[in-house]
Scaffold this motif. Sequence first.
Motif, mmCIF file in Angstrom:
data_model
loop_
_atom_site.group_PDB
_atom_site.id
_atom_site.type_symbol
_atom_site.label_atom_id
_atom_site.label_comp_id
_atom_site.label_asym_id
_atom_site.label_seq_id
_atom_site.Cartn_x
_atom_site.Cartn_y
_atom_site.Cartn_z
ATOM 1 N N ASN A 107 0.854 -1.181 0.000
ATOM 2 C CA ASN A 107 0.000 0.000 0.000
ATOM 3 C C ASN A 107 0.888 1.229 0.000
ATOM 4 O O ASN A 107 1.746 1.371 0.871
ATOM 5 N N ILE A 116 -4.852 5.688 -1.387
ATOM 6 C CA ILE A 116 -4.040 4.479 -1.263
ATOM 7 C C ILE A 116 -3.984 3.795 -2.619
ATOM 8 O O ILE A 116 -5.022 3.503 -3.229
ATOM 9 N N GLN A 118 -2.957 0.387 -4.039
ATOM 10 C CA GLN A 118 -2.633 -0.959 -3.574
ATOM 11 C C GLN A 118 -2.099 -1.772 -4.748
ATOM 12 O O GLN A 118 -2.717 -1.802 -5.822
#
Length: 146
Positions: A107, A116, A118
Motif C-alpha cells: 500500500n 491508497i 494498492q
Amino acid sequence: MKINLKTGIDELIFGMTQKNVMAVYGEPDRQYKDDENNIIYLYNDKRIRVTFYEDEDMRMGYLICSHPDLELFGNRIIGRPTAQVQEEITEKGIKSWEVETFDSVDNVFNESNWLILQSEFEKIIRVEVGATINDNDEFDWKFKAR
C-alpha cells in the motif's frame, strides 16, 4: 472513471447518502454491514465498493475501486507499475508517501489526499480514496444536498 481527490470518484461525492448514490448507480449488486456497522454497497460493473459511515449519519466516506478505466490526472492506473504511477502523481505535487507491506501486497498512502494505491507484484490492483478531515477534525463533506 475519474478519481477526484478529496471529492470522490466520478459522480460519487463524499457526503452522499445511500439514496443519493442509488440515484446515480441504482441498486447495489450486494449490500452488507461491516464490523463497525457501516453499510457497504458493491457495484460489480463499476468494480467499486462504497462505504457509508454509521457514526456519520450514513454519509458516504470511503471508496475502493479496481475498474480498469480508473484514472487519476488523466492517466489510467489499474494494472500499471506502482513506481511509474507514483512518479506521475509526484509530478502533480503529491510528494508525501507512506509504504506498508502485507504479504504480497503493498500500500502506497498519501494522507493529505487520503489516497491508497494498492499493488501486488508491482502492479496496481486497486485504489482506495477517502473523505478528508478538515482543520476542525471533522470530515470535509463535499456533497451539497440538492
